[in-house]
Motif scaffolding. Sequence first.
Motif: not given
Length: 521
Positions: A350-358
């Motif tokens: 989740x940290x790698x996504x940096x808040x990116x929405x799915x």
Amino acid sequence: MSDEKKLNGAVSDEKKLNGAVSDEEKLNGTVSDEKKLNGAVSDEKKLNGTYKAAFMMLLAWPFAFLASLGRSETTVEPQCLWRRVVDIILKIIMRVMWFVGGFHWMTVKGRRALPAEAPILTLAPHSSYFDAIPVTMTMASIVMKAESKDIPLWGTLIKFIRPVFVSRSDQDSRKKTVEEIKRRAHSGGEWPQIMIFPEGTCTNRSCLITFKPGAFIPAVPVQPVVIRYPNKLDSITWTWQGPGAFEILWLTLCQLHNRFVVEFLPIYTPSEEEKKNPALYAINVRRVLAKALGVPITDYSFEDCQLAMAEGQLRLPVDTCLLEFSKLARRLGLKPRNTEKVLQDYVNRARKLEGQKLDLDDFAQFLDVPVSEMLRDMFSLFDEHEDNCMDIREYVIALSVICRPAKTLETMKLAFKMFEAEEDGAITEMELAVILKTALGVTHLSVSRLFTAIDPEDTGKITFENAGLSSGSCHVHHTESSLSSRKLRGTANKKTANGICPDFSPKDHDGTRDGLFKKHN
């Protein structure tokens, strides 16, 4: 003279009045004494019932001890004559024990199946330790925690009925228990019947919660058994909230008569599909029992009760949507066995996504599960603006709460780690609001007072350490007024069946998403 007579008459009337008052005082004193006497008699009855029940257990102990000597725990020997006699004696002693406890007449309906016909008896609803009555009536085996056999006196009585023991210290205990139940169930009637309460916990009998699959994994015929306590005053029910065990016993012994009804329903033989699917088997047997009881069913379970009643720094509201989330996670098989390892892996990803929405497909790929209607329902819980997007960090927080309901600080630490900025490890007020709303499963939550208390210098950011969470001195009390006045979004806005469980009976639901509500507006 006339005035003097009047005065004397007045005095005489006053004496009469005083006499009447005196008689009333005497009467009140008599009534008071009668109440005291009745109270004393009631207390004496309680004590006598307690002493007599304890005496009957003491009387049963030597017989159970003798019958258990030299008996194997893994094989069943042919029951010789003297063991049969002891079995009858113990049943009589136990019946007398219940009699002195106020259970004078017990109604038995239906015919109990033979072990070869139905190796397993499934009883419902489970609401009290008085549910041990059918166990003592039949001397059937039960599933119990291994620690019970070491309890003085009681342990010997338990070992006599040859229970299946579950050990909390053994990580493989659940698997071993299921294997032992299967072994006995497929013995062709050699072993005593196993009596199982598939709800797994005590409820208030207003509905049937989700059945655990243990009784249905062996895929053998079972006999559903209904328990009723048709008393005017319910002093029997022992649930998560309310009177304690001793008070329940005390109040029940105080009753002049306690009614108990046990009904053996027709044997339920599983279909081929049910044999392959224990969950389906459990659902269908539950429906049979619910119909016989005339009560609704709910898809919530023992674990959901634990979640709702968990003791932590943040207590979940009764209407939290995390109960709905927990139900869906359980159905989808998303509750990990190795909780810490899986959660840590989710946090790192989740940290790698940096808040990116799915979107839904990305969500399914993240969890490595196929897209399904249930997954859509879960996704909608986190779809804040109904734009088919979600923040995976919220899912991880919710999963942490339902897997570790009492470890609030661990969940907060996990959440801060996902939301904190790389440069200073801090989060904003808006991010704190998201974390707490998700952890509580609510719609709206004002965290301004809390954030101001943690950030007195008005920097606009806080860290896990300066929030006081690392030392356990959480500032949650600063939001008490905000939490109490918040608008909560729960799993059921209609009348609930037992306080936390909405009615999911087939007659009221057709598989639509009636019971599903979102966490956000």
